[in-house]
Enzyme design. Structure first.
Site: not given
Length: 762
Positions: A340-341, A479, A591-592
């Site tokens: 997805w980056d 994640e 994580k984010q």
């Protein structure tokens, strides 16, 4: 009449320190990271910044060259594909009567390698004093042509400072069977094929060596290998040049050899001067469209140039069959797979500075739509569920298991549960169309992607007894938490995706009814189904608490253990390693942040002061265990007016690949982090956003940034913008295209072609 540039001129490089990165000497622990940082690429051909003349005889692993799209499986039963390294075409060995000139890189007393970002090339210079009898000064240049992407060029100049000895100069290709099967090898041409994916590769090459301007004939030592031998004398100048032409085909019956020879012939006729000139002109054009200049912060300028250099080198607008992997063409990590980056962190840069590249990247997703449909069907849903990790075909490439930090086997659920990828791709499609007005793309590819991803979400969200639609068993961008229900990022993005699919259907029906009839017929899309989509979008659970204005990241998140990350300041490993996997999963540590990502992409979903509330809540719980996280936080912080915090996130993002002692880049540049640096600068600090009737600017420059200037493209127009913080003035010039409106601080300003606007206060 302009004098022809000599090889010495070409090897001199750019002097302005804002355009170069340089490293001196040899640090074994940093060598792999340096190779990543100093990689050269043109979107088709990527070459890591490994040493050529100073690698030494003990260096075992050949320098990596990558060819975009050259995927293969390790065996016929293994479905997962990985990017296969191509032939290392830079091999050089220099020998004296007593042995090799360099036995080990650390033996070279003076060595400097320079990444020249302005010119898109890597240069090196080294002094060699192996014995009292001989002293040599060696300079090199390499490039992967930006004007003809099949071509690579290597130049070497060897100057004898003193001594008269016999010297041998050997040029070869290495690593010819690191993953490819050989079809043919002769003196100037190699042909290979992948073992299972049906791709072929050709490398045609031409070498030449001159001593004091006179051509010396080589001794052929075997396929792709030559040797020259002569006696040195003080002041002698030996000049070596090597051209390569590399061609990939995607079917075994297609022979890439003739095309490689043809392209090599064109390069030979142009000569190295012509190849360098065309390459540098192409880079000049890219910098004209994409450079961002900062006055007052040299470190930020350097980091931003590094980011834009790698972004420009990562894309190839001529090949719709490939996209950009997580490490681009700079390293082995993630096997060249596309995540997805690309759509979330890279497409904004390309859509606004290089629309042709953006379109090509999205066409890759269109060409892999079949794989996305197959994945959705296999899991019991309709429409298109894109692979979390994608390679050549669009089939899912995520591993099912990995070894964790504690050396235990961990099940990997991303390939099945990280489904927000479909909404991310739809988001990029819509944003590209909004930025470019490319109706042809929308009609031929974009609308179908929007409709099929919208269809997926409408089938994925299930109506339950509470009257709401729920999406259960997913993973968001965070994640650390798996198999969760009603993830705020996933659900809100799914709702947005469905609504844009409905907008696309209405638009086609109104403006292009013939195309709508064809597409609706192909997709068997009836009005009753579209009405069902509307119902899903209206009833999907988002996690928003109207009383507090907070989004709950997923159902039950607020009930998890709340851990104060300040107690772990200064840690050198991610929080899931510190806490252990089980405790992390049962905590609010992320994580984010999914909600911060939502803030970055869909700020309109946050009313009043809820944006600031959500950012404060989730930023204090984010461990930034992903390289994507700091840039997204910086973007949101800048938009919220906290430029100081945003600048800290900017520097944190830059350090991912540029910190002096950081080795995390050994497997390649984190290309999404580089895209994030550009986003933070242009969409964050400069405050650029897209409107249906123009573009808007709302600057929040950090202290120390006296001014920032950049160019963007919008619907066939090119606009140059300069924001002066000292004077709090903005100047804009419409360099090409029809008149348009630029909104500054919400106020419209009319721009006419080739006329600079009057200074605009902000």
């Amino acid at each position: 009449m302009t004098a022809l540039k000599t090889m010495a001129d070409m090897l001199a490089g750019t002097e302005d320190p804002a355009w170069i990165f340089a490293v001196n000497g040899f640090e074994p622990m940093m060598e792999s990271s340096v190779e990543s940082r100093f990689a050269i690429s043109n979107g088709f051909l990527g070459v890591r910044g490994a040493r050529s003349t100073t690698r030494g005889e003990r260096w075992v692993v050949p320098a990596r060259t990558y060819v975009a799209g050259l995927f293969d499986s390790p065996d016929v039963k293994q479905a997962a594909q990985a990017l296969v390294p191509a032939v290392d075409w830079l091999g050089i060995q220099i020998a004296l009567p007593g042995g090799p000139l360099v036995g080990h890189p650390g033996d070279v007393p003076l060595h400097r390698m320079t990444l020249d970002m302005r010119r898109g090339s890597v240069l090196s210079e080294s002094h060699h004093l192996p014995t009292r009898e001989i002293g040599l000064f060696v300079r090199t240049l390499r490039l992967a042509s930006m004007s003809e992407r099949a071509i690579g060029l290597q130049l070497i100049q060897l100057e004898v400072e003193h001594g008269e000895v016999d010297i041998t100069f050997e040029a070869s290709a290495e690593g010819m069977e690191l993953g490819l099967a050989t079809d043919r090898l002769d003196q100037t041409l190699g042909l290979w094929h992948t073992r299972y994916s049906g791709k072929r590769l050709a490398l045609a090459t031409l070498t030449s060596l001159q001593i004091d301007g006179k051509i010396v004939q080589p001794i052929a030592l075997g396929p792709l290998k030559w040797s020259w031998r002569w006696k040195t004398r003080p002041g002698q100048l030996a000049s070596f040049e090597r051209f390569v032409a590399i061609v990939r085909t995607d079917a075994l019956e297609l022979d890439p050899g003739p095309t490689a020879r043809d392209k090599l012939g064109l390069a030979q006729r142009a000569g190295w001067r012509g190849v360098v000139s065309a390459h540098e002109a192409a880079w000049t054009s890219r910098w004209l469209c994409s450079d961002v200049t900062i006055a007052g912060d040299d470190d930020a300028q350097h980091a931003l140039r590094f980011a834009v250099y790698h972004l420009n080198g990562a894309a190839n607008p001529a090949d719709e069959q490939v996209s950009i992997g997580a490490r681009a063409l700079t390293g082995d990590d993630y096997h060249g797979h596309v995540f997805w980056d690309t759509e979330i962190f890279l497409l904004p840069f390309y859509s606004l500075t290089w629309p042709g590249a953006a379109r090509t990247l999205l066409m890759y997703r269109f060409h892999t739509l079949g794989g996305a449909r197959a994945k959705a069907a296999a899991m019991g849903w309709r429409g298109a569920l894109y692979a979390w990790e994608s390679a050549a075909t669009g089939a899912e490439m995520s591993p099912e298991q990995v070894i964790g930090p504690d050396r235990k086997v961990i099940a990997v659920l991303c390939g099945r549960q990280e489904q927000h990828i479909s909404a991310d791709i739809a988001y990029a499609v819509w944003q590209y169309w909004q930025a470019t007005g490319d109706d042809d793309f929308l009609l031929q590819a974009g609308a179908e992607i929007l409709l099929e991803t919208g269809r997926f979400w409408a089938s994925r969200a299930g109506l339950e007894a509470d009257g709401q639609c729920h999406i259960r068993g997913v993973i968001g961008p965070d994640e650390y938490h798996e198999n969760i229900d009603d993830n705020a990022y996933t659900n809100v993005m799914a709702r947005w995706n469905i609504r844009r699919a409905l907008d696309a259907a209405a638009l086609l029906r109104e403006r292009w009814p013939a195309r709508w009839r064809v597409l609706a017929g192909q997709l068997a899309l009836e009005d009753t189904e579209l009405e069902q989509w509307r119902n899903v979008a209206q009833t999907i659970k988002t996690g928003l608490d109207p009383k507090t204005g907070l989004f709950e990241q997923f159902s039950g998140y607020f009930g998890l253990e709340d851990i104060d990350l300040n107690n772990y300041a200064g840690r050198s490993v991610p929080m899931d390693v510190v806490l252990g996997r089980e405790r992390t999963q049962n905590s609010q540590v992320v994580k984010q942040s999914d909600v911060v990502a939502l803030l970055g992409l869909l700020p309109e979903e946050f009313e009043g002061d809820s944006a600031a509330k959500n950012f404060r809540y989730y930023s204090s719980r984010c461990g930034h265990g992903s390289s994507l996280s700091p840039a997204m936080h910086g973007l949101v912080a800048a938009r919220l007016g906290d430029a100081a915090a945003a600048l800290r996130f900017f520097r944190q993002t830059a350090a991912i690949d540029l910190a002096a002692k950081r080795v995390g880049s050994a497997g390649g540049i984190h290309i999404a982090a580089q895209g994030g640096i550009w986003m933070l600068s242009v969409l964050g600090f400069a405050g650029l956003s897209l409107r249906s009737d123009g573009i808007a600017i709302d600057p929040h420059l950090p202290t120390g940034w006296n001014s920032v200037a950049f160019s963007v493209q919008w619907r066939g127009r090119r606009i140059k913008i300069r924001i002066d913080q000292t004077e709090r003035r903005l100047n804009a010039t419409l360099e090409a295209g029809e008149p348009m409106i630029l909104f500054v601080g919400g106020k419209p300003n009319h721009l006419a072609a080739s006329a600079a606007s009057s200074p605009i206060s902000w």
